[in-house]
Enzyme design. Structure first.
Site, PDB file in Angstrom:
ATOM      1  N   VAL A  15       0.385   4.399  -0.463  1.00 30.77           N
ATOM      2  CA  VAL A  15      -0.150   5.535   0.295  1.00 30.77           C
ATOM      3  C   VAL A  15      -1.028   4.958   1.399  1.00 30.77           C
ATOM      4  O   VAL A  15      -1.980   4.236   1.101  1.00 30.77           O
ATOM      5  CB  VAL A  15      -0.968   6.490  -0.606  1.00 30.77           C
ATOM      6  CG1 VAL A  15      -1.575   7.619   0.219  1.00 30.77           C
ATOM      7  CG2 VAL A  15      -0.102   7.056  -1.722  1.00 30.77           C
ATOM      8  N   HIS A  75      -7.479   2.958  -0.671  1.00 30.78           N
ATOM      9  CA  HIS A  75      -7.761   3.269  -2.072  1.00 30.78           C
ATOM     10  C   HIS A  75      -7.966   1.982  -2.848  1.00 30.78           C
ATOM     11  O   HIS A  75      -7.293   0.995  -2.651  1.00 30.78           O
ATOM     12  CB  HIS A  75      -6.677   4.140  -2.710  1.00 30.78           C
ATOM     13  CG  HIS A  75      -5.287   3.597  -2.641  1.00 30.78           C
ATOM     14  ND1 HIS A  75      -4.541   3.570  -1.478  1.00 30.78           N
ATOM     15  CD2 HIS A  75      -4.505   3.063  -3.594  1.00 30.78           C
ATOM     16  CE1 HIS A  75      -3.356   3.052  -1.722  1.00 30.78           C
ATOM     17  NE2 HIS A  75      -3.302   2.728  -3.008  1.00 30.78           N
ATOM     18  N   GLN A 135       0.874  -1.181   0.000  1.00 30.12           N
ATOM     19  CA  GLN A 135       0.000   0.000   0.000  1.00 30.12           C
ATOM     20  C   GLN A 135       0.907   1.225   0.000  1.00 30.12           C
ATOM     21  O   GLN A 135       1.403   1.647   1.035  1.00 30.12           O
ATOM     22  CB  GLN A 135      -0.916  -0.027   1.227  1.00 30.12           C
ATOM     23  CG  GLN A 135      -1.997   1.017   1.214  1.00 30.12           C
ATOM     24  CD  GLN A 135      -2.931   0.898   2.423  1.00 30.12           C
ATOM     25  OE1 GLN A 135      -2.712   0.112   3.326  1.00 30.12           O
ATOM     26  NE2 GLN A 135      -3.963   1.716   2.423  1.00 30.12           N
ATOM     27  N   HIS A 191      -8.168   0.375  -6.633  1.00 25.92           N
ATOM     28  CA  HIS A 191      -7.731   0.574  -8.022  1.00 25.92           C
ATOM     29  C   HIS A 191      -8.784   0.023  -8.968  1.00 25.92           C
ATOM     30  O   HIS A 191      -9.243  -1.111  -8.796  1.00 25.92           O
ATOM     31  CB  HIS A 191      -6.427  -0.190  -8.288  1.00 25.92           C
ATOM     32  CG  HIS A 191      -5.269   0.229  -7.458  1.00 25.92           C
ATOM     33  ND1 HIS A 191      -4.290   1.064  -7.937  1.00 25.92           N
ATOM     34  CD2 HIS A 191      -4.930  -0.074  -6.184  1.00 25.92           C
ATOM     35  CE1 HIS A 191      -3.382   1.249  -6.985  1.00 25.92           C
ATOM     36  NE2 HIS A 191      -3.751   0.563  -5.908  1.00 25.92           N
TER      37      HIS A 191
END
Length: 140
Positions: free
Chosen positions: A96, A100, A94, A102
């Protein structure tokens, strides 16, 4: 909404970091990945700083998944992809530490194999065009 200083995704949500925004809703935002696997690669994030999927509040789960479904449809309708690859890392890989998802446009024979994700670059103004096409598909 909570945000974390130094988190690039929190900065994008706050509008202090530029991004090609595809989806902008009260609880969620989606924007083009700056280093896409394939052009049109979208990242979906909660506006609230959440690190991993297990941390996502129950109140955001349905909306998050519904937005992922809409984005998967948009890469097909808006970009002419044959399908999509949907992925999410939790801690390991990960890049960041802000949840999130994708959404990567896929076409048979595109060369993507396994979990090695070669990255590409957008040409001048090209990312804005991809974002516009995806927004139009979401609004259709």
């Amino acid at each position: 909404m909570t945000s974390v200083a130094g988190c690039v995704f929190c900065a994008i949500v706050a509008g202090t970091e530029p991004a090609d925004v595809v989806l902008d809703e009260p609880d969620l935002m989606a924007f083009l990945d700056r280093r896409p696997v394939f052009k049109g690669h979208v990242l979906l994030v909660p506006r609230e700083h959440v690190v991993t999927l297990p941390d996502l509040p129950a109140s955001l789960r349905d909306g998050f998944l519904a937005a992922a479904q809409r984005l998967a449809t948009a890469v097909v309708d808006g970009l002419g992809a044959q399908g999509s690859f949907i992925a999410m890392n939790n801690i390991v890989s990960q890049s960041v530490p802000h949840l999130h998802l994708h959404v990567v446009p896929r076409t048979k024979g595109d060369g993507l194999r396994g979990f090695f994700w070669p990255r590409r670059k957008y040409g001048e103004g090209e990312s804005a065009d991809y974002a516009t096409r995806l927004r139009a598909a979401l609004d259709a």
